[in-house]
Design a protein around this motif. Sequence first.
Motif, PDB file in Angstrom:
ATOM      1  N   LEU A  42       0.827  -1.201   0.000  1.00 16.45           N
ATOM      2  CA  LEU A  42       0.000   0.000   0.000  1.00 16.45           C
ATOM      3  C   LEU A  42       0.863   1.255   0.000  1.00 16.45           C
ATOM      4  CD1 LEU A  42      -2.888  -0.842   2.495  1.00 16.45           C
ATOM      5  CD2 LEU A  42      -3.173  -0.016   0.161  1.00 16.45           C
ATOM      6  N   VAL A  43       1.915   1.227   0.806  1.00 15.30           N
ATOM      7  CA  VAL A  43       2.844   2.346   0.871  1.00 15.30           C
ATOM      8  C   VAL A  43       3.496   2.568  -0.489  1.00 15.30           C
ATOM      9  CG1 VAL A  43       5.064   3.076   1.827  1.00 15.30           C
ATOM     10  CG2 VAL A  43       3.288   2.181   3.346  1.00 15.30           C
ATOM     11  N   GLU A  44       3.927   1.472  -1.123  1.00 11.44           N
ATOM     12  CA  GLU A  44       4.580   1.563  -2.426  1.00 11.44           C
ATOM     13  C   GLU A  44       3.628   2.114  -3.479  1.00 11.44           C
ATOM     14  OE1 GLU A  44       7.787   1.212  -5.078  1.00 11.44           O
ATOM     15  OE2 GLU A  44       7.702   1.079  -2.889  1.00 11.44           O
ATOM     16  N   ARG A  45       2.387   1.668  -3.450  1.00 14.31           N
ATOM     17  CA  ARG A  45       1.405   2.140  -4.430  1.00 14.31           C
ATOM     18  C   ARG A  45       1.134   3.631  -4.251  1.00 14.31           C
ATOM     19  NH1 ARG A  45      -4.729  -0.159  -5.337  1.00 14.31           N
ATOM     20  NH2 ARG A  45      -5.050   0.835  -3.316  1.00 14.31           N
ATOM     21  N   ALA A  46       1.011   4.082  -3.006  1.00 16.28           N
ATOM     22  CA  ALA A  46       0.783   5.498  -2.753  1.00 16.28           C
ATOM     23  C   ALA A  46       1.972   6.321  -3.233  1.00 16.28           C
ATOM     24  CB  ALA A  46       0.534   5.733  -1.260  1.00 16.28           C
ATOM     25  N   GLY A  47       3.172   5.789  -3.030  1.00 18.04           N
ATOM     26  CA  GLY A  47       4.363   6.485  -3.496  1.00 18.04           C
ATOM     27  C   GLY A  47       4.392   6.601  -5.008  1.00 18.04           C
ATOM     28  N   GLU A  48       3.977   5.546  -5.682  1.00 17.62           N
ATOM     29  CA  GLU A  48       3.934   5.572  -7.152  1.00 17.62           C
ATOM     30  C   GLU A  48       2.936   6.606  -7.648  1.00 17.62           C
ATOM     31  OE1 GLU A  48       2.966   1.610  -8.260  1.00 17.62           O
ATOM     32  OE2 GLU A  48       4.965   0.804  -7.836  1.00 17.62           O
ATOM     33  N   GLN A  49       1.783   6.701  -6.980  1.00 21.81           N
ATOM     34  CA  GLN A  49       0.765   7.664  -7.390  1.00 21.81           C
ATOM     35  C   GLN A  49       1.263   9.092  -7.222  1.00 21.81           C
ATOM     36  OE1 GLN A  49      -2.396   6.334  -4.836  1.00 21.81           O
ATOM     37  NE2 GLN A  49      -3.158   4.829  -6.315  1.00 21.81           N
ATOM     38  N   ALA A  50       1.951   9.354  -6.107  1.00 19.92           N
ATOM     39  CA  ALA A  50       2.501  10.695  -5.890  1.00 19.92           C
ATOM     40  C   ALA A  50       3.580  11.003  -6.920  1.00 19.92           C
ATOM     41  CB  ALA A  50       3.069  10.802  -4.474  1.00 19.92           C
ATOM     42  N   GLU A  51       4.395  10.006  -7.225  1.00 24.06           N
ATOM     43  CA  GLU A  51       5.477  10.201  -8.188  1.00 24.06           C
ATOM     44  C   GLU A  51       4.931  10.529  -9.572  1.00 24.06           C
ATOM     45  OE1 GLU A  51       9.792   8.146  -8.831  1.00 24.06           O
ATOM     46  OE2 GLU A  51       8.058   6.799  -8.812  1.00 24.06           O
ATOM     47  N   GLN A  52       3.810   9.926  -9.943  1.00 27.04           N
ATOM     48  CA  GLN A  52       3.224  10.189 -11.255  1.00 27.04           C
ATOM     49  C   GLN A  52       2.755  11.636 -11.391  1.00 27.04           C
ATOM     50  OE1 GLN A  52       3.383   8.093 -13.897  1.00 27.04           O
ATOM     51  NE2 GLN A  52       4.649   6.992 -12.402  1.00 27.04           N
ATOM     52  N   LEU A  53       2.404  12.275 -10.275  1.00 25.10           N
ATOM     53  CA  LEU A  53       2.021  13.684 -10.314  1.00 25.10           C
ATOM     54  C   LEU A  53       3.244  14.595 -10.455  1.00 25.10           C
ATOM     55  CD1 LEU A  53      -0.655  13.798  -7.456  1.00 25.10           C
ATOM     56  CD2 LEU A  53      -1.092  13.896  -9.911  1.00 25.10           C
ATOM     57  N   VAL A  54       4.358  14.142  -9.886  1.00 22.90           N
ATOM     58  CA  VAL A  54       5.559  14.978  -9.826  1.00 22.90           C
ATOM     59  C   VAL A  54       6.442  14.847 -11.057  1.00 22.90           C
ATOM     60  CG1 VAL A  54       7.731  15.293  -8.551  1.00 22.90           C
ATOM     61  CG2 VAL A  54       5.565  15.034  -7.316  1.00 22.90           C
ATOM     62  N   LEU A  55       6.562  13.648 -11.612  1.00 28.11           N
ATOM     63  CA  LEU A  55       7.526  13.398 -12.684  1.00 28.11           C
ATOM     64  C   LEU A  55       7.370  14.306 -13.906  1.00 28.11           C
ATOM     65  CD1 LEU A  55       8.079   9.524 -12.771  1.00 28.11           C
ATOM     66  CD2 LEU A  55       9.738  11.312 -12.265  1.00 28.11           C
ATOM     67  N   PRO A  56       6.154  14.536 -14.413  1.00 27.93           N
ATOM     68  CA  PRO A  56       6.045  15.424 -15.580  1.00 27.93           C
ATOM     69  C   PRO A  56       6.580  16.825 -15.306  1.00 27.93           C
ATOM     70  CG  PRO A  56       4.008  14.209 -15.250  1.00 27.93           C
ATOM     71  CD  PRO A  56       4.838  13.982 -14.031  1.00 27.93           C
ATOM     72  N   ILE A  57       6.472  17.272 -14.064  1.00 29.82           N
ATOM     73  CA  ILE A  57       6.967  18.601 -13.705  1.00 29.82           C
ATOM     74  C   ILE A  57       8.489  18.594 -13.669  1.00 29.82           C
ATOM     75  CG2 ILE A  57       6.950  20.393 -11.922  1.00 29.82           C
ATOM     76  CD1 ILE A  57       4.211  19.218 -11.031  1.00 29.82           C
ATOM     77  N   VAL A  58       9.054  17.583 -13.032  1.00 35.96           N
ATOM     78  CA  VAL A  58      10.515  17.491 -12.912  1.00 35.96           C
ATOM     79  C   VAL A  58      11.172  17.412 -14.282  1.00 35.96           C
ATOM     80  CG1 VAL A  58      12.431  16.114 -12.011  1.00 35.96           C
ATOM     81  CG2 VAL A  58      10.357  16.394 -10.645  1.00 35.96           C
ATOM     82  N   SER A  59      10.560  16.682 -15.201  1.00 37.25           N
ATOM     83  CA  SER A  59      11.173  16.436 -16.521  1.00 37.25           C
ATOM     84  C   SER A  59      10.936  17.567 -17.528  1.00 37.25           C
ATOM     85  CB  SER A  59      10.649  15.119 -17.095  1.00 37.25           C
ATOM     86  OG  SER A  59       9.246  15.156 -17.244  1.00 37.25           O
ATOM     87  N   ASP A  60      10.154  18.576 -17.143  1.00 40.87           N
ATOM     88  CA  ASP A  60       9.865  19.697 -18.051  1.00 40.87           C
ATOM     89  C   ASP A  60      11.145  20.506 -18.279  1.00 40.87           C
ATOM     90  OD1 ASP A  60       9.045  22.179 -19.205  1.00 40.87           O
ATOM     91  OD2 ASP A  60       7.020  21.837 -18.439  1.00 40.87           O
ATOM     92  N   ARG A  61      11.609  20.573 -19.511  1.00 42.43           N
ATOM     93  CA  ARG A  61      12.861  21.265 -19.832  1.00 42.43           C
ATOM     94  C   ARG A  61      12.683  22.777 -19.987  1.00 42.43           C
ATOM     95  NH1 ARG A  61      16.995  17.839 -21.406  1.00 42.43           N
ATOM     96  NH2 ARG A  61      16.408  15.658 -21.681  1.00 42.43           N
ATOM     97  N   GLU A  62      11.448  23.217 -20.104  1.00 37.76           N
ATOM     98  CA  GLU A  62      11.192  24.641 -20.328  1.00 37.76           C
ATOM     99  C   GLU A  62      10.925  25.406 -19.028  1.00 37.76           C
ATOM    100  OE1 GLU A  62      11.549  25.897 -23.324  1.00 37.76           O
ATOM    101  OE2 GLU A  62      11.989  23.882 -24.110  1.00 37.76           O
TER     102      GLU A  62
END
Length: 230
Positions: free
Chosen positions: A63-83
Amino acid sequence: MTRSVKAHEYAEKRNAILDVAQRYITTKGYEQMTTQDILEALQISRGAFYHYFESKQALLMALVERAGEQAEQLVLPIVSDREMSAQDKLRRVFAVLNQYKQENLDPVFAFMRVWYADENALFRQKLYQARVKRLAPWLSQIIREGVAEGVFTTPYPDQAARMIFSLLEDFGYVAVELLLAEDGVHPDTERLVQMGEATADALERVLGMKPGGLRQSWREDFLRWQDLLA
């Protein structure tokens, strides 16, 4: 049956168990939840449960791992934005997480009431550790970019990332205390805004950024909370 179909069915059944477990943690608490509760809710055998999880502790970690994955999916597109600039990325990370809570106000409040109860202390601590482990490296990356851009001045980006999580965790406890007041008592949203601004001020100092870089956007978010809670 193809391997991909089997994998899909496995994931589907495993997630069904996780969904029920999360519901029971919310309504009963992790310590009070039993594997028998889950077996009865899903009408499955004990053997079927242990096919997916070897123990209640393993279920907790999943459950902890799944919650972490869900949070990461919200953050990753922002982190990877080059602009996007580092400071905008940081603001965006906080805004996205805050927006999710505002769009799911009723379940968030229902979850908060049990999330910070004593019986969920273990799950809460495990989830906090998982968030730090999974998200701190991405936050460190944003901070390093900000240092390179000259908007952050901290010489300790990795440690600063961990300190940010610690400050946000403490603010979570403050928010629960203020928002989940006794029945009939209106939440002290003015104090909540003050505490939010104080937390933003502390984050700015940890990062060594220009004063007001976070406080203004945070104040706007908390004023929206005031409107929602009015």
